[in-house]
Design an enzyme around this catalytic site. Structure first.
Site, PDB file in Angstrom:
ATOM      1  N   ARG A  57       0.810  -1.223   0.000  1.00 27.45           N
ATOM      2  CA  ARG A  57       0.000   0.000   0.000  1.00 27.45           C
ATOM      3  C   ARG A  57       0.841   1.270   0.000  1.00 27.45           C
ATOM      4  O   ARG A  57       0.502   2.242  -0.652  1.00 27.45           O
ATOM      5  CB  ARG A  57      -0.871  -0.027   1.258  1.00 27.45           C
ATOM      6  CG  ARG A  57      -2.272   0.415   1.011  1.00 27.45           C
ATOM      7  CD  ARG A  57      -3.166  -0.050   2.136  1.00 27.45           C
ATOM      8  NE  ARG A  57      -2.946  -1.467   2.429  1.00 27.45           N
ATOM      9  CZ  ARG A  57      -3.616  -2.150   3.358  1.00 27.45           C
ATOM     10  NH1 ARG A  57      -4.520  -1.563   4.092  1.00 27.45           N
ATOM     11  NH2 ARG A  57      -3.375  -3.436   3.571  1.00 27.45           N
ATOM     12  N   LYS A 165       1.463 -18.909   6.354  1.00 27.41           N
ATOM     13  CA  LYS A 165       0.646 -19.283   7.484  1.00 27.41           C
ATOM     14  C   LYS A 165       0.148 -18.035   8.197  1.00 27.41           C
ATOM     15  O   LYS A 165       0.801 -17.014   8.054  1.00 27.41           O
ATOM     16  CB  LYS A 165       1.417 -20.189   8.443  1.00 27.41           C
ATOM     17  CG  LYS A 165       2.565 -19.467   9.147  1.00 27.41           C
ATOM     18  CD  LYS A 165       3.037 -20.201  10.363  1.00 27.41           C
ATOM     19  CE  LYS A 165       2.159 -19.931  11.544  1.00 27.41           C
ATOM     20  NZ  LYS A 165       2.902 -19.473  12.748  1.00 27.41           N
ATOM     21  N   HIS A 195       7.264 -23.241   7.228  1.00 24.48           N
ATOM     22  CA  HIS A 195       8.723 -23.127   7.058  1.00 24.48           C
ATOM     23  C   HIS A 195       9.481 -24.254   7.755  1.00 24.48           C
ATOM     24  O   HIS A 195      10.634 -24.514   7.430  1.00 24.48           O
ATOM     25  CB  HIS A 195       9.222 -21.736   7.461  1.00 24.48           C
ATOM     26  CG  HIS A 195       9.353 -21.507   8.927  1.00 24.48           C
ATOM     27  ND1 HIS A 195       8.296 -21.178   9.726  1.00 24.48           N
ATOM     28  CD2 HIS A 195      10.427 -21.563   9.750  1.00 24.48           C
ATOM     29  CE1 HIS A 195       8.713 -21.037  10.972  1.00 24.48           C
ATOM     30  NE2 HIS A 195      10.009 -21.265  11.019  1.00 24.48           N
ATOM     31  N   LYS A 199      13.295 -26.864   6.759  1.00 25.53           N
ATOM     32  CA  LYS A 199      14.500 -27.068   7.573  1.00 25.53           C
ATOM     33  C   LYS A 199      15.156 -28.385   7.166  1.00 25.53           C
ATOM     34  O   LYS A 199      14.481 -29.405   7.057  1.00 25.53           O
ATOM     35  CB  LYS A 199      14.147 -27.084   9.065  1.00 25.53           C
ATOM     36  CG  LYS A 199      13.642 -25.723   9.578  1.00 25.53           C
ATOM     37  CD  LYS A 199      13.375 -25.750  11.066  1.00 25.53           C
ATOM     38  CE  LYS A 199      12.607 -24.524  11.533  1.00 25.53           C
ATOM     39  NZ  LYS A 199      13.433 -23.378  11.896  1.00 25.53           N
ATOM     40  N   GLU A 233      11.034 -22.312  22.850  1.00 29.25           N
ATOM     41  CA  GLU A 233      11.682 -21.059  22.478  1.00 29.25           C
ATOM     42  C   GLU A 233      11.993 -20.271  23.736  1.00 29.25           C
ATOM     43  O   GLU A 233      11.218 -20.306  24.700  1.00 29.25           O
ATOM     44  CB  GLU A 233      10.772 -20.227  21.591  1.00 29.25           C
ATOM     45  CG  GLU A 233      10.527 -20.844  20.242  1.00 29.25           C
ATOM     46  CD  GLU A 233       9.667 -19.939  19.385  1.00 29.25           C
ATOM     47  OE1 GLU A 233      10.235 -19.258  18.523  1.00 29.25           O
ATOM     48  OE2 GLU A 233       8.458 -19.891  19.599  1.00 29.25           O
ATOM     49  N   ASP A 252      -0.358 -21.324  16.782  1.00 33.58           N
ATOM     50  CA  ASP A 252       0.858 -20.709  16.248  1.00 33.58           C
ATOM     51  C   ASP A 252       1.946 -21.736  15.928  1.00 33.58           C
ATOM     52  O   ASP A 252       2.675 -21.589  14.959  1.00 33.58           O
ATOM     53  CB  ASP A 252       1.381 -19.685  17.276  1.00 33.58           C
ATOM     54  CG  ASP A 252       2.542 -18.876  16.742  1.00 33.58           C
ATOM     55  OD1 ASP A 252       2.452 -18.415  15.589  1.00 33.58           O
ATOM     56  OD2 ASP A 252       3.538 -18.700  17.469  1.00 33.58           O
ATOM     57  N   HIS A 257       3.600 -26.464  12.584  1.00 34.02           N
ATOM     58  CA  HIS A 257       4.980 -26.952  12.645  1.00 34.02           C
ATOM     59  C   HIS A 257       5.112 -28.305  13.344  1.00 34.02           C
ATOM     60  O   HIS A 257       5.706 -29.243  12.813  1.00 34.02           O
ATOM     61  CB  HIS A 257       5.878 -25.932  13.358  1.00 34.02           C
ATOM     62  CG  HIS A 257       5.770 -24.546  12.801  1.00 34.02           C
ATOM     63  ND1 HIS A 257       5.561 -24.295  11.475  1.00 34.02           N
ATOM     64  CD2 HIS A 257       5.864 -23.330  13.388  1.00 34.02           C
ATOM     65  CE1 HIS A 257       5.534 -22.978  11.272  1.00 34.02           C
ATOM     66  NE2 HIS A 257       5.704 -22.379  12.425  1.00 34.02           N
ATOM     67  N   LYS A 357       6.734 -20.615  24.620  1.00 33.56           N
ATOM     68  CA  LYS A 357       7.598 -19.445  24.664  1.00 33.56           C
ATOM     69  C   LYS A 357       8.229 -19.415  26.058  1.00 33.56           C
ATOM     70  O   LYS A 357       7.685 -19.999  27.004  1.00 33.56           O
ATOM     71  CB  LYS A 357       6.767 -18.170  24.490  1.00 33.56           C
ATOM     72  CG  LYS A 357       5.954 -18.109  23.199  1.00 33.56           C
ATOM     73  CD  LYS A 357       6.835 -17.801  22.030  1.00 33.56           C
ATOM     74  CE  LYS A 357       6.045 -17.722  20.731  1.00 33.56           C
ATOM     75  NZ  LYS A 357       6.911 -17.729  19.553  1.00 33.56           N
TER      76      LYS A 357
HETATM   77  C1  BG6 Z   1       6.461 -18.981  13.610  1.00 32.28           C
HETATM   78  C2  BG6 Z   1       5.670 -18.552  14.806  1.00 32.28           C
HETATM   79  O1  BG6 Z   1       5.654 -19.659  12.681  1.00 32.28           O
HETATM   80  O2  BG6 Z   1       7.512 -19.856  14.025  1.00 32.28           O
HETATM   81  C3  BG6 Z   1       6.554 -17.876  15.839  1.00 32.28           C
HETATM   82  O3  BG6 Z   1       4.637 -17.651  14.413  1.00 32.28           O
HETATM   83  C4  BG6 Z   1       7.730 -18.771  16.179  1.00 32.28           C
HETATM   84  O4  BG6 Z   1       5.817 -17.556  17.013  1.00 32.28           O
HETATM   85  C5  BG6 Z   1       8.427 -19.252  14.919  1.00 32.28           C
HETATM   86  O5  BG6 Z   1       8.617 -18.023  16.981  1.00 32.28           O
HETATM   87  C6  BG6 Z   1       9.483 -20.283  15.244  1.00 32.28           C
HETATM   88  O6  BG6 Z   1      10.233 -20.558  14.096  1.00 32.28           O
HETATM   89  P1  BG6 Z   1      11.743 -21.041  14.208  1.00 32.28           P
HETATM   90  O7  BG6 Z   1      12.142 -21.323  12.799  1.00 32.28           O
HETATM   91  O8  BG6 Z   1      12.510 -19.906  14.825  1.00 32.28           O
HETATM   92  O9  BG6 Z   1      11.739 -22.241  15.087  1.00 32.28           O
END
Ligand code: BG6
Length: 506
Positions: A57, A165, A195, A199, A233, A252, A257, A357
């Site tokens: 935008r 996502k 993603h 990996k 994390e 999330d 994942h 987290k």
């Molecule tokens: C994302 C989430 O899809 O993946 C985040 O929205 C998360 O909250 C992240 O931190 C983790 O990805 P990676 O590759 O750092 O493990």
């Protein structure tokens, strides 16, 4: 060792194409997408000719956009510092197109711009669209692309679309989005990105299981006691409090994942490595997950929130104190699940998943816990007897695989001590593994959807997850357990495991 140079990797060269990133002003473009494209250019894996158009935008010139992307590459590209000569030639193929997602005229202007680029560079109208906007904009963009004649369902020249996502927020919205996108694109043109599948270590799961003869015979309920998958994390919600309030960690991290990782651990061998054969097996696995019985969600799923504490030596606020978070919030930032799989291979082998987290450190790991030997000859209850045999597959960081087993302690007794056999990517292959986005963008450019989620796969995982959200909604809890940031989570999660079992401390 350079696996590409040494011929270990076959070069895969995509056809010339124009890529358009919708939501080009966003963080993902600057942190991940452009750095991935730059690195692909550096590794000579980009199509030639190629061009990328950022669409967003805010008004901005091509030069402004290139400057911002250069800054992103300087900070986030895998190979730094950025090579000046390479950057100048790469930047020539980077453009910016201003427009609102709901403005038909902006798509007409985009069409003209792409045709000019095609004519100038000799690109045969191949298109790769990337939706990197808030998900609420996806339907508008998809409809407008269709209405503006920017999507061809033909095989050549091709049109493809990568969808970021989250793909829906529950089963119903994922089904609606699947219908919307399939009104304009064929399934084979749609690349739903996760993603984690990009990996290296996640992809290696298939090679480890099906490219070797020695592990698969053990990979079943005769030898495996249980499986633990951890996605921990150290970071908190990082300024994304408002998003997290809507999402929670089950949406999330787990629906996408961790479920993808679990499917690769649990699936049957595919008949071939083509994209549909692999995804057929993943869907079958997801469909064999036993649904949590009504009224029993707390016996299978533990949710919690981090309170203030210390992580990696720093004092950090609790989730409820984060900006954008309701002080009465019951959104989970920690979740642990016990999953049972109703099929021949995994009957009675629980899969325990947890993600959070503000854990003590960042670690993603799969641990296969094997059964003990049937008859114990050593130790006699001295505490120096058999140790559990565990195969741990480290997805990140320090990517590698270790087998933990017991060994005789040298000396006059038969006391046993735990030891490891270890494989580390860094030691064996030298190079840092490619960024997930590099591999996934390249695959989409090549039209290979093996590492992307199919419509039925996304719906199978939402079917399971949505029932948990519904059960939580019915409970109307006013609060959920909290745990100190920097610890391994709430004690309630220990009760999910059976007697004598423990969560690993990776
Ligand atoms: C994302 C989430 O899809 O993946 C985040 O929205 C998360 O909250 C992240 O931190 C983790 O990805 P990676 O590759 O750092 O493990």
């Amino acid at each position: 060792m350079n696996p590409l140079r040494d011929g270990l990797i076959k070069e895969r060269v995509p056809a010339p194409q124009v890529m358009v990133i919708f939501g080009a002003s966003g963080d993902l473009t600057r942190r991940k997408l452009l750095p991935a494209l730059y690195t692909l250019a550096r590794e000579r894996q980009l199509p030639s000719p190629f061009s990328v158009v950022g669409f967003a935008r805010r008004p901005k010139s091509d030069e402004d956009f290139r400057g911002e992307m250069r800054e992103g590459c300087d900070r986030f590209a895998r190979r730094r510092p950025v090579d000046e000569t390479l950057w100048s030639s790469f930047a020539e193929c980077v453009f910016y197109q201003q427009g609102s997602f709901d403005d038909a005229a902006a798509y007409a202007a985009l069409k003209t711009r792409m045709e000019e680029i095609d004519a100038k560079l000799g690109i045969p109208a191949n298109r790769l669209y990337y939706l990197s906007t808030p998900p609420s904009a996806y339907p508008t963009i998809i409809d407008n692309l269709g209405a503006a004649g920017l999507v061809s369902r033909a095989y050549e020249p091709f049109t493809r679309i990568i969808v970021e996502k989250p793909f829906g927020r529950d089963l119903e919205s994922a089904q609606v989005l699947n219908r919307q996108v399939k009104q304009v694109f064929r399934e084979a043109q749609i690349f739903r990105i996760d993603h984690y599948l990009g990996k290296e270590t996640v992809q290696n799961m298939l090679v480890f299981r099906f490219g070797n003869g020695i592990f698969e015979p053990l990979w079943n309920n005769r030898y495996v006691d249980h499986v633990q998958i951890t996605g921990a994390e150290a970071i908190g919600v990082e300024g994304r409090g408002a998003y997290y309030e809507e999402a929670g960690i089950l949406r999330d991290m787990v629906q996408n994942h961790l479920f993808q990782v679990m499917s690769l651990v649990g699936m049957e061998p595919p008949i071939s490595m083509d994209s549909n054969s692999v995804r057929d097996e993943k869907v079958k696995f997801l469909r064999s997950l036993r649904h949590i019985p009504d009224g029993k969600v707390d016996e299978y799923v533990v949710r919690a929130q981090y309170a203030s504490g210390h992580v990696l030596g720093e004092s950090v606020p609790g989730y409820k104190e984060e900006p954008g978070v309701d002080p009465q919030s019951t959104t989970e930032t920690y979740v642990a699940l016990k999953l049972l799989v109703d099929n021949w291979r995994w009957a009675n082998v629980p899969f325990f998943l947890r993600s959070s987290k503000r854990m003590p450190k960042r670690v993603t790991e799969i641990a296969i816990h094997f059964r003990q030997a049937p008859h114990q000859l050593f130790g006699n209850g001295t505490g120096k007897g058999p140790v559990p045999n565990v195969l741990s597959i480290r997805i990140q960081p320090n990517e590698g695989i270790a087998l933990h087993f017991g060994s005789k302690i040298p000396g006059p007794t038969t006391d046993i001590a735990p030891v490891n056999m270890e494989f580390l990517y860094g030691t064996s292959f030298g190079n840092e593994p490619p960024e997930a986005y590099e591999r996934l963008i390249l695959d989409a450019m090549l039209g290979d959807s093996t590492l992307f989620t199919r419509d039925d796969e996304v719906e199978a995982s939402w079917t399971f997850i949505t029932r948990i959200h519904q059960a939580w909604a019915e409970q109307k809890k006013k609060q959920i357990p909290v745990f100190e940031a920097g610890s391994w989570g709430p004690s309630e999660a220990d009760e999910l495991l059976g007697e004598g079992m423990h969560w690993r401390r990776p």
